[in-house]
Design a protein around this motif. Structure first.
Motif, PDB file in Angstrom:
ATOM      1  N   UNK A   1      -0.974   8.911 -12.486  1.00 14.96           N
ATOM      2  CA  UNK A   1      -1.338   7.390 -12.599  1.00 14.96           C
ATOM      3  C   UNK A   1      -0.315   5.830 -12.953  1.00 14.96           C
ATOM      4  N   UNK A   2      -0.966   5.186 -11.855  1.00 11.92           N
ATOM      5  CA  UNK A   2      -0.166   4.011 -12.300  1.00 11.92           C
ATOM      6  C   UNK A   2       0.111   3.452 -11.002  1.00 11.92           C
ATOM      7  N   UNK A   3       0.097   2.052 -10.971  1.00 10.50           N
ATOM      8  CA  UNK A   3       0.155   1.037  -9.770  1.00 10.50           C
ATOM      9  C   UNK A   3       0.644   1.019  -9.215  1.00 10.50           C
ATOM     10  N   UNK A   4       2.142   1.894  -8.720  1.00 12.24           N
ATOM     11  CA  UNK A   4       2.572   2.357  -7.703  1.00 12.24           C
ATOM     12  C   UNK A   4       2.741   1.220  -6.784  1.00 12.24           C
ATOM     13  N   UNK A   5       3.373   0.119  -6.910  1.00  9.77           N
ATOM     14  CA  UNK A   5       3.786  -0.567  -5.873  1.00  9.77           C
ATOM     15  C   UNK A   5       5.169  -0.688  -5.467  1.00  9.77           C
ATOM     16  N   UNK A   6       5.553  -0.017  -5.871  1.00  6.36           N
ATOM     17  CA  UNK A   6       6.765   0.571  -5.403  1.00  6.36           C
ATOM     18  C   UNK A   6       7.572   2.100  -6.119  1.00  6.36           C
ATOM     19  N   UNK A   7       7.695   2.793  -5.434  1.00  8.50           N
ATOM     20  CA  UNK A   7       8.266   4.042  -5.364  1.00  8.50           C
ATOM     21  C   UNK A   7      10.150   4.130  -5.141  1.00  8.50           C
ATOM     22  N   UNK A   8      10.131   4.936  -6.775  1.00  2.53           N
ATOM     23  CA  UNK A   8      11.823   4.686  -6.473  1.00  2.53           C
ATOM     24  C   UNK A   8      12.158   6.341  -6.045  1.00  2.53           C
ATOM     25  N   UNK A   9      14.094   6.171  -6.094  1.00  7.82           N
ATOM     26  CA  UNK A   9      13.759   7.319  -5.801  1.00  7.82           C
ATOM     27  C   UNK A   9      14.236   8.437  -6.502  1.00  7.82           C
ATOM     28  N   UNK A  10      14.203   7.630  -8.340  1.00  6.12           N
ATOM     29  CA  UNK A  10      14.056   8.530  -9.521  1.00  6.12           C
ATOM     30  C   UNK A  10      12.780   9.640  -8.914  1.00  6.12           C
ATOM     31  N   UNK A  11      11.909   8.704  -8.683  1.00 12.91           N
ATOM     32  CA  UNK A  11      10.718   9.317  -9.136  1.00 12.91           C
ATOM     33  C   UNK A  11      10.741  10.393  -7.815  1.00 12.91           C
ATOM     34  N   UNK A  12      11.144  10.292  -7.050  1.00 18.08           N
ATOM     35  CA  UNK A  12      11.379  11.144  -6.415  1.00 18.08           C
ATOM     36  C   UNK A  12      11.822  13.106  -6.216  1.00 18.08           C
ATOM     37  N   UNK A  13      12.375  12.050  -6.954  1.00 18.78           N
ATOM     38  CA  UNK A  13      13.894  13.641  -7.420  1.00 18.78           C
ATOM     39  C   UNK A  13      13.067  14.117  -8.885  1.00 18.78           C
ATOM     40  N   UNK A  14      12.121  13.305  -9.307  1.00 21.76           N
ATOM     41  CA  UNK A  14      11.205  14.110 -10.672  1.00 21.76           C
ATOM     42  C   UNK A  14      10.804  14.970 -10.201  1.00 21.76           C
ATOM     43  N   UNK A  15       9.688  14.384  -9.270  1.00 22.73           N
ATOM     44  CA  UNK A  15       8.975  14.929  -9.428  1.00 22.73           C
ATOM     45  C   UNK A  15       8.933  16.463  -7.980  1.00 22.73           C
ATOM     46  N   UNK A  16      10.321  16.803  -7.719  1.00 26.99           N
ATOM     47  CA  UNK A  16      10.424  16.884  -7.016  1.00 26.99           C
ATOM     48  C   UNK A  16      10.315  18.877  -8.369  1.00 26.99           C
ATOM     49  N   UNK A  17      10.517  18.293  -9.025  1.00 30.60           N
ATOM     50  CA  UNK A  17      10.408  19.655  -9.722  1.00 30.60           C
ATOM     51  C   UNK A  17       8.700  20.796  -9.889  1.00 30.60           C
ATOM     52  N   UNK A  18       8.191  19.903  -9.363  1.00 32.34           N
ATOM     53  CA  UNK A  18       6.749  19.954  -9.243  1.00 32.34           C
ATOM     54  C   UNK A  18       6.382  20.164  -7.646  1.00 32.34           C
TER      55      UNK A  18
ATOM     56  N   UNK B   1      -6.516  -0.913  -8.236  1.00 29.61           N
ATOM     57  CA  UNK B   1      -6.804  -1.103  -6.509  1.00 29.61           C
ATOM     58  C   UNK B   1      -7.088  -1.959  -5.773  1.00 29.61           C
ATOM     59  N   UNK B   2      -8.368  -2.152  -6.616  1.00 27.02           N
ATOM     60  CA  UNK B   2      -9.366  -3.618  -5.777  1.00 27.02           C
ATOM     61  C   UNK B   2      -7.945  -5.098  -6.111  1.00 27.02           C
ATOM     62  N   UNK B   3      -7.374  -5.420  -6.700  1.00 31.76           N
ATOM     63  CA  UNK B   3      -6.327  -5.991  -6.726  1.00 31.76           C
ATOM     64  C   UNK B   3      -4.883  -5.892  -5.853  1.00 31.76           C
ATOM     65  N   UNK B   4      -4.928  -7.167  -5.077  1.00 32.72           N
ATOM     66  CA  UNK B   4      -3.683  -7.403  -4.512  1.00 32.72           C
ATOM     67  C   UNK B   4      -3.185  -8.884  -4.318  1.00 32.72           C
ATOM     68  N   UNK B   5      -2.194  -8.847  -4.561  1.00 27.58           N
ATOM     69  CA  UNK B   5      -1.998 -10.685  -3.580  1.00 27.58           C
ATOM     70  C   UNK B   5      -0.931 -11.582  -4.822  1.00 27.58           C
ATOM     71  N   UNK B   6      -1.491 -10.567  -6.393  1.00 28.28           N
ATOM     72  CA  UNK B   6      -1.152 -11.435  -8.161  1.00 28.28           C
ATOM     73  C   UNK B   6       0.405 -11.544  -8.460  1.00 28.28           C
ATOM     74  N   UNK B   7       0.777 -11.991  -9.523  1.00 30.89           N
ATOM     75  CA  UNK B   7       1.880 -11.633  -9.704  1.00 30.89           C
ATOM     76  C   UNK B   7       1.744 -10.158 -10.587  1.00 30.89           C
ATOM     77  N   UNK B   8       0.928  -9.621 -10.882  1.00 33.26           N
ATOM     78  CA  UNK B   8       0.679  -8.272 -11.803  1.00 33.26           C
ATOM     79  C   UNK B   8       0.316  -7.240 -10.675  1.00 33.26           C
ATOM     80  N   UNK B   9      -0.235  -7.821  -9.704  1.00 35.14           N
ATOM     81  CA  UNK B   9      -0.642  -6.800  -8.053  1.00 35.14           C
ATOM     82  C   UNK B   9      -0.453  -7.141  -7.233  1.00 35.14           C
ATOM     83  N   UNK B  10       1.218  -7.357  -6.739  1.00 33.10           N
ATOM     84  CA  UNK B  10       1.479  -8.082  -5.558  1.00 33.10           C
ATOM     85  C   UNK B  10       1.473  -7.979  -4.107  1.00 33.10           C
TER      86      UNK B  10
END
Length: 495
Positions: free
Chosen positions: A6-23, A35-44
């Motif tokens: 779970x997460x807002x997942x506005x940006x994905x990181x290289x670390x996340x990809x490496x971490x998930x590779x263990x699964x 998911x219904x928010x966009x173009x705001x400070x918290x959910x751009x």
């Protein structure tokens, strides 16, 4: 078998990809929150772009993924249950502690799943030193730090570049006016705001429709789209583009809902959630008619007063086609706002506490409290809550010495008790009609003869005069001043 992420997942990181590779043998269930928010400070970033980046990362890394949108909810301790039920509805999967690990680095959220018996994979939180989290990387991007590209996964970089999201994220996160959730203020009751504007839409449209130039018609600060609904019904405008621009998320979503429900007959109706002060929305010389209603005083109030309004007027002029028009209707201050007058206010229409409250910002029942005050007591409360300080001097139980502009700011606001904390952050009398004439000429507009300062006699007769009166310092009665304006500003054809 599954990893719930779970997460807002506005940006994905290289670390996340490496971490998930263990699964690698599991299916990653990306629960994309807000998911219904966009173009705001918290959910751009809009959900469909976030989903695209996740799918691209999955294809590049070989991860098997499912992406599920989770709509925003009011704060609740049942957030984990809501997410699991949403996943079940969207995919048919009943995730349980027996077959699912939850990947989450936010302790408060992880604890909600832990209570349900899920094993927690802590992602960034289990690494020492902890790598930067996605939001930290996104803030690097927003701040102009290009090292964000070293930390972001190539899937995010690709989607951001193809869809020009770098500029969009920077504009949203750095917006000087709009709050975290996409509004100018967190205290506005948008339901009553929409109702009031809809009630007045017919009157407003009747006053301006003869000045509208067909072609590309833009309503900035369009609210819930009430005015564009009326423009949509005009036979003379059936081949025009009707474009609504609204910064407040609640109102923008209502516009989109109306369009989806078939409210508009014109196929060329479009809505954008944007703050026009955040950058140009339309190309230079591309708009035939711009409409603004009850907007400019908000730019003045929530921005840097005249400077913010000057930038706005210049931007409108830039996007107006030669011969095009900007029609603005809003509140307006008196010609001589600093003139001292005597203001008499009734004390018998409510309570008269010894002192005004100084804690209404934390009070849940603001509306009931302010409504209980007499008109004279409301002035004391207004002086505490108003974002633009002013002084007044009592010269009797029900009479004060005060500047005319401050008096009219109070009198035109005193009945807005349902949005008191929002309205007291807005100044109605910041500019006079003469100030507007100067500002428009400075930008290069020519003022049409139809432009005028206006007094709303209904407001005077029904809201103000029954409980207040104005007089000179020597006691001579004063007539009520201007309350509104209509400006029809044209860009010269050779301009």
């Amino acid at each position: 078998m599954y990893v719930l992420f779970p997460g807002r997942h506005h940006l994905l990181t290289r670390f996340q990809a490496d971490y998930l590779a263990r699964f690698a043998d599991a299916t990653i269930v990306w629960a994309v929150t807000s998911a219904n928010h966009e173009n705001t400070k918290r959910n751009p970033v809009p959900y469909h772009r976030r989903e695209a980046a996740v799918e691209r990362l999955s294809a590049q890394t070989g991860l098997r993924s499912l992406v599920v949108p989770i709509f925003d909810t009011a704060p609740t301790n049942a957030f984990a249950e809501v997410t699991l039920k949403t996943v079940a509805v969207a995919t048919g999967l009943e995730l349980t502690p027996a077959d699912t690990v939850v990947a989450c680095s936010t302790p408060e959220v992880a604890a909600l799943y832990e209570k349900l018996g899920f094993e927690i994979a802590l992602v960034e939180a289990e690494t020492d030193p902890a790598p930067e989290r996605p939001w930290d990387v996104l803030l690097r991007l927003a701040g102009g730090d290009e090292t964000w590209r070293e930390l972001a996964h190539p899937a995010t970089i690709d989607v951001f570049e193809r869809y020009r999201l770098v500029e969009q994220v920077r504009a949203a996160v750095n917006d000087p006016l709009v709050g975290d959730e996409g509004g100018l203020t967190t205290t506005r009751d948008y339901r009553t705001y929409v109702e009031a504007f809809a009630d007045a839409a017919e009157r407003k449209w009747s006053a301006v429709k003869s000045h509208v130039r067909p072609g590309r018609i833009v309503d900035i600060g369009c609210g819930a789209g009430s005015l564009l609904e009326l423009a949509d019904r005009e036979p003379a405008l059936h081949e025009s583009d009707l474009i609504g621009v609204e910064v407040a998320r609640h109102l923008f979503q209502e516009c989109v809902h109306k369009k989806a429900q078939g409210v508009f007959q014109n196929a060329n109706v479009y809505f954008y959630q944007r703050n026009v002060l955040g950058g140009a929305i339309f190309a230079d010389r591309s708009v035939d008619t711009t409409l603004t209603f009850a907007l400019t005083h908000e730019i003045w109030s929530y921005g840097q007063q005249r400077e913010s309004l000057r930038q706005f007027v210049k931007r409108i002029h830039d996007h107006t086609a030669p011969g095009g028009v900007w029609i603005n209707s809003d509140v307006c201050g008196p010609d001589d706002p600093h003139r001292e007058v005597l203001l008499k206010l009734t004390t018998v229409d409510g309570d008269n506490p010894a002192e005004p409250r100084r804690d209404l910002g934390t009070e849940e029942h603001v509306q009931a409290y302010v409504a209980s005050l007499s008109t004279r007591a409301k002035l004391d409360q207004f002086a505490v809550d108003f974002a633009f300080p002013f002084r007044f001097e009592p010269v009797g139980e029900d009479v004060v010495r005060i500047e005319l502009g401050a008096a009219m700011d109070f009198l035109t606001r005193k009945d807005y008790v349902d949005n008191w904390l929002s309205e007291t952050h807005e100044q109605f009398c910041g500019l006079s009609f003469a100030d507007w004439r100067e500002l428009l000429a400075e930008a290069g507009f020519e003022l049409d003869p139809a432009s005028a300062a206006i007094r709303n006699d209904w407001v005077i007769d029904n809201r103000i005069a029954p409980v207040a009166s104005l007089s000179e310092l020597d006691g001579r009665e004063l007539d009520w001043p201007t309350t509104h304006l209509l400006t029809v500003a044209r860009r010269p054809r050779n301009g």
